[in-house]
Design an enzyme around this catalytic site. Structure first.
Site, short mmCIF file in Angstrom:
data_model
loop_
_atom_site.label_atom_id
_atom_site.label_comp_id
_atom_site.label_asym_id
_atom_site.label_seq_id
_atom_site.Cartn_x
_atom_site.Cartn_y
_atom_site.Cartn_z
N TYR A 1 -17.98 -26.40 30.99
CA TYR A 1 -17.04 -26.11 32.12
C TYR A 1 -16.93 -24.62 32.43
CZ TYR A 1 -13.09 -25.83 35.38
OH TYR A 1 -12.42 -25.71 36.36
N GLY A 2 -16.95 -23.99 33.49
CA GLY A 2 -16.50 -22.70 33.74
C GLY A 2 -16.63 -21.43 33.08
N GLY A 3 -15.57 -20.70 32.85
CA GLY A 3 -15.76 -19.65 31.96
C GLY A 3 -16.20 -19.98 30.44
N ASP B 1 -12.44 -11.41 41.05
CA ASP B 1 -12.29 -11.79 39.79
C ASP B 1 -12.52 -10.57 38.70
OD1 ASP B 1 -11.05 -14.07 38.22
OD2 ASP B 1 -12.87 -14.09 37.08
N PHE C 1 0.86 -14.77 50.27
CA PHE C 1 -0.20 -14.96 50.94
C PHE C 1 -0.37 -13.92 51.84
CE2 PHE C 1 0.96 -19.29 49.39
CZ PHE C 1 -0.06 -19.23 48.31
N ARG D 1 -12.03 -26.20 40.83
CA ARG D 1 -12.68 -25.08 41.40
C ARG D 1 -13.50 -25.37 42.50
NH1 ARG D 1 -10.62 -19.79 38.81
NH2 ARG D 1 -9.15 -20.71 37.24
N LYS E 1 -5.41 -13.81 42.68
CA LYS E 1 -6.45 -12.40 42.75
C LYS E 1 -7.49 -13.01 44.18
CE LYS E 1 -8.14 -12.49 38.79
NZ LYS E 1 -7.23 -13.63 38.32
N ARG F 1 -11.07 -23.10 30.57
CA ARG F 1 -11.21 -22.08 29.28
C ARG F 1 -10.31 -22.80 28.10
NH1 ARG F 1 -9.16 -18.04 29.60
NH2 ARG F 1 -8.07 -18.05 31.45
N HIS G 1 -10.33 -7.47 34.73
CA HIS G 1 -10.03 -8.81 35.50
C HIS G 1 -9.41 -8.45 36.69
CE1 HIS G 1 -8.11 -13.07 34.95
NE2 HIS G 1 -9.17 -13.22 35.48
N LYS H 1 -16.79 -14.50 32.29
CA LYS H 1 -15.90 -13.90 31.58
C LYS H 1 -16.56 -13.60 30.05
CE LYS H 1 -12.55 -14.36 34.09
NZ LYS H 1 -11.95 -15.47 34.73
N SER I 1 -5.04 -15.46 35.21
CA SER I 1 -5.72 -16.52 35.67
C SER I 1 -4.88 -17.45 36.71
CB SER I 1 -6.76 -17.62 34.69
OG SER I 1 -7.31 -16.38 33.73
N ARG J 1 3.32 -13.92 37.44
CA ARG J 1 3.87 -15.03 37.82
C ARG J 1 5.33 -15.06 37.12
NH1 ARG J 1 2.14 -19.90 40.23
NH2 ARG J 1 -0.29 -19.33 40.42
N CYS K 1 -3.28 -16.52 39.47
CA CYS K 1 -2.17 -15.90 39.75
C CYS K 1 -2.49 -15.22 41.18
CB CYS K 1 -1.64 -14.98 38.82
SG CYS K 1 -0.65 -15.84 37.52
N ASN L 1 -6.88 -27.18 37.78
CA ASN L 1 -7.56 -26.01 37.48
C ASN L 1 -9.19 -26.49 38.15
OD1 ASN L 1 -8.51 -23.27 36.69
ND2 ASN L 1 -9.54 -24.34 35.00
N GLU M 1 1.61 -12.61 54.16
CA GLU M 1 2.43 -11.57 54.22
C GLU M 1 2.30 -10.61 53.06
OE1 GLU M 1 3.97 -12.04 56.80
OE2 GLU M 1 4.31 -14.14 57.45
P1 GTP Z 1 -8.55 -16.94 38.52
O1 GTP Z 1 -9.76 -17.34 39.43
O2 GTP Z 1 -8.21 -18.16 37.81
O3 GTP Z 1 -8.70 -15.75 37.74
O4 GTP Z 1 -7.32 -17.12 39.46
P2 GTP Z 1 -6.89 -16.01 40.68
O5 GTP Z 1 -5.93 -14.90 40.18
O6 GTP Z 1 -8.21 -15.79 41.58
O7 GTP Z 1 -5.84 -17.13 41.63
P3 GTP Z 1 -5.90 -17.61 43.06
O8 GTP Z 1 -5.71 -16.61 43.99
O9 GTP Z 1 -6.90 -18.81 42.96
O10 GTP Z 1 -4.42 -18.37 43.01
C1 GTP Z 1 -4.20 -19.27 42.26
C2 GTP Z 1 -2.79 -20.14 42.53
O11 GTP Z 1 -1.91 -19.18 43.19
C3 GTP Z 1 -3.22 -21.12 44.10
O12 GTP Z 1 -2.58 -22.08 43.73
C4 GTP Z 1 -2.38 -20.23 45.09
O13 GTP Z 1 -2.20 -20.94 46.07
C5 GTP Z 1 -1.45 -19.43 44.64
N1 GTP Z 1 -1.05 -18.13 45.11
C6 GTP Z 1 -1.97 -17.18 45.23
N2 GTP Z 1 -1.10 -16.14 45.82
C7 GTP Z 1 0.15 -16.60 46.21
C8 GTP Z 1 1.32 -16.11 46.89
O14 GTP Z 1 1.21 -14.81 47.27
N3 GTP Z 1 2.16 -16.56 46.91
C9 GTP Z 1 2.51 -17.96 46.02
N4 GTP Z 1 3.68 -18.54 46.04
N5 GTP Z 1 1.47 -18.32 45.65
C10 GTP Z 1 0.05 -17.77 45.57
C1 SPV Z 2 -10.12 -17.68 34.76
O1 SPV Z 2 -9.63 -18.77 34.12
O2 SPV Z 2 -9.64 -16.65 34.95
C2 SPV Z 2 -11.21 -18.02 35.89
C3 SPV Z 2 -11.70 -19.16 35.82
O3 SPV Z 2 -11.43 -17.07 36.77
S1 SPV Z 2 -12.92 -19.19 34.45
O4 SPV Z 2 -14.39 -18.68 34.97
O5 SPV Z 2 -12.96 -20.60 34.06
O6 SPV Z 2 -12.82 -18.44 33.72
MN MN Z 3 -10.18 -15.34 36.28
#
Ligand code: GTP
Ligand code: SPV
Ligand code: MN
Length: 608
Positions: A223-225, A299, A517, A391, A278, A84, A252, A232, A274, A422, A276, A389, A519
């Protein structure tokens, strides 16, 4: 309307709709953008086959090995078009004050003039697709419809995965249903005989929302969003404005269902910025015995108070657009099982010699692959196989732990909302808000290190209110007030409880203090314990935080001192946050709600 009046539609073709406003808009766009052809997308499998074949021929897609990932493709983007573009994202409200400080603003008339010139002739040599879609269940009382006009086949097939797209949505549009107009162009017209490139796009990019008109204009990115405008642009930026006007929330957030060993069910929504966590939390496989998670969304959540007074959440999407790197059989086995079934599109990942995908963090490092830029790659190569990034785009209904109620237009009642970011320091693993307003303050002051999901310096800490900074369609101060007002108008006993989590705190060796994860189920268990009054916590200046003894840590092998360090509330670290929060509020200005200024004062006093 006579078909001849839509340039690009064949003489013998009839548009599959009699929606007068839609037809007039299609004609207007076709006249402006001058495509060779106009095609109404129906969302059929035959159309998918036709378009994916065409994308393979064009060099955009590579078909994966059907024995490994059936009906799946890699499409690698131009290296300049990988995320984005927040600096090019505009909220063109009539009044600049209605945009505020979270996005860019330009006068809507001026923007329309600028972009109209960009759009003039921009689809020459290409096909213009008219893509009807619905965000959220088609069976909803008033389904949220949109139509994306695009000159990108990649967008059409991605929209089929991510939304309820095609004939069914067109039928819901009938002859006069309201819809969001979403115009997208790659900004890459082809002169007669000019050869195409694998990933057409333009150096000039605009991702523009016209909130009052419920309209989206996107230009220059594939691309994507930036380009899948149901996501988005519609479901957050435009929908947040609809939600303000109509008394609901567009957020979000992931939505998950948590089932205890006693078979008690709780639904949890969580907002993390993003990249982090989800998707990973939404598909979590609990490590504690007897607990189960089912997924509803990864998301976006649309949340409305139901007749029962509970806040109910619906996922407007139909697929997952998940971060690839780091996804593996240990961190997110359910995502692996979802993509394994095929019917998926991968962007900016590595292609193995046997025709599969690979990315950093996945098991089974191959001896050789072709990286996302098309270069040879081997273990030890300096370059990454996949963009950070990169996907996967995959149908939600392939997820083996999809909750059976995922398509229910009534949504699911939310018991708890988690905010999270984060942060390597300061923010403890989990922290419970004292009440709704305190929870809104936590969300409003959420901070996170930037990730590769958007341009900008990765790692820089910024405020990201409710993980929505790039996605709020109106003034952020008004948005905070809307959150507070919704809480005030609701039955306090039925409001979700608010928590703040941080999976990313680091120790002296830069290691993550908390294993994360699966845990994270231990934290979810504590959250449920708080809702049910069975889990203990310590009252700290920032909220209610568990001690290690209050968490179920049975079987965890991480060093006890790391877990304890993840829970510490360090008064000095928090005092250092105060000027950052003050700076953030100062940036927003007069529109910061009094309730949130009060919360800041309370925090200062509690810190001493
Ligand atoms: P968007 O799709 O961009 O909105 O992101 P999202 O919030 O869905 O993020 P996603 O779950 O894809 O995680 C993004 C990154 O964070 C990945 O590289 C994961 O491996 C890492 N991650 C997710 N959960 C954890 C966790 O509990 N601990 C750690 N250390 N890393 C994590
Ligand atoms: C984000 O960036 O929060 C995403 C990917 O979920 S995108 O669809 O490119 O916005
Ligand atoms: Mn997102």
């Amino acid at each position: 309307m006579s078909t001849a009046s839509i340039p690009g539609l064949g003489d013998t073709e009839t548009p599959p709709t009699q929606h007068a406003e839609l037809l007039a808009w299609v004609r207007e766009v076709a006249e402006l953008t001058t495509p060779d052809r106009v095609v109404f997308a129906d969302g059929s499998d035959a159309e998918w086959d036709r378009l994916t074949t065409r994308l393979v021929e064009a060099g955009t897609f590579t078909r994966l090995n059907d024995d490994i990932k059936p009906n799946s493709f890699i499409g690698n983007s131009d290296p300049s078009d990988v995320a984005r573009v927040e600096s090019r994202t505009y909220i063109c409200s009539r009044d600049e004050a209605d945009c505020g400080v979270t996005n860019n603003w330009m006068d809507p008339t001026e923007m329309r003039a600028v972009m109209t010139e960009l759009y003039r002739g921009c689809m020459a040599g290409r096909t213009m697709y008219v893509v009807p879609f619905c965000m959220g269940p088609l069976e909803a009382e008033s389904p949220k419809l949109g139509v994306e006009i695009t000159d990108s086949e990649y967008v059409v097939v991605s929209m089929k995965v991510m939304t309820r797209m095609g004939a069914a949505a067109l039928e819901k549009l009938g002859t006069d249903a309201p819809f969001v107009k979403a115009l997208h162009s790659l900004g890459a017209p082809l002169a007669d005989g000019q050869a195409d490139v694998a990933w057409p796009c333009n150096e000039i990019k605009y991702i523009t929302q016209f909130p009052e008109d419920r309209e989206i204009w996107s230009y220059g990115s594939g691309y994507g969003g930036n380009a899948l405008l149901g996501k988005k642009c519609f479901s957050l930026r435009i929908a947040s404005v609809m939600a303000r006007d109509e008394g609901w929330l567009a957020e979000h957030m992931l939505i998950l269902k948590l089932i205890s060993p006693e078979q008690k069910v709780h639904y949890v929504a969580a907002a993390f910025p993003s990249a982090c966590g989800k998707t990973n939390l939404a598909m979590l496989e609990p490590t504690i015995p007897g607990w189960r998670v089912e997924t509803l969304g990864d998301d976006i959540a649309w949340m409305t108070f139901g007749d029962d007074g509970r806040l109910r959440a619906v996922n407007p999407e139909f697929g997952f657009f998940g971060v690839a790197p780091g996804t593996n059989w240990k961190t997110n086995p359910n995502a692996m099982r979802t993509i394994e079934q095929g019917n998926s599109l991968f962007t900016n990942v590595g292609l193995t010699d046997d025709g599969d995908v690979w990315w950093e963090g996945m098991e089974g490092t191959p001896e050789h692959l072709v990286d996302w830029k098309g270069n040879d790659w081997a273990p030890g190569s300096e370059a990454l196989s996949s963009h950070p990034n990169s996907r996967y785009c995959t149908p939600m209904n392939q997820c083996p732990i999809l909750a059976p109620e995922w398509n229910d237009p009534e949504g699911v009642p939310i018991s708890a909302i988690l905010f999270g970011g984060r942060r390597a320091t300061t923010v403890p693993l989990v922290n419970e808000a004292r009440d709704w307003q305190h929870g809104v303050f936590m969300g409003a002051t959420l901070s996170s290190e930037q990730t590769a999901a958007a341009e900008g310096a990765v790692g820089t800490v910024r405020r990201d209110p409710m993980a929505m900074i790039p996605f709020i369609g109106y003034n952020v101060g008004d948005y905070f007030q809307h959150w507070i007002d919704l809480g005030k108008g609701a039955d306090a006993d039925k409001l979700p409880k608010i928590f703040y989590v941080n999976w990313f705190r680091r120790g002296p060796e830069k290691q993550f203090l908390w294993p994360g994860f699966g845990e994270n189920s231990r934290v979810l268990k504590w959250v449920i314990g708080r809702l049910e009054g069975t889990a203990a916590a310590v009252e700290t200046p920032i909220g209610h935080v568990p001690t290690a003894a209050d968490l179920d840590l049975d079987g965890l092998t991480e060093p006890a001192e790391d877990i304890e360090a993840s829970l510490v509330v360090d008064v000095d670290e928090w005092k250092a946050e105060i000027p950052l929060i003050e700076e953030w509020f100062a940036k927003i200005g007069d529109k910061v709600p009094t309730g949130l200024r009060d919360e800041l004062e309370t925090l200062k006093q509690r810190l001493g």
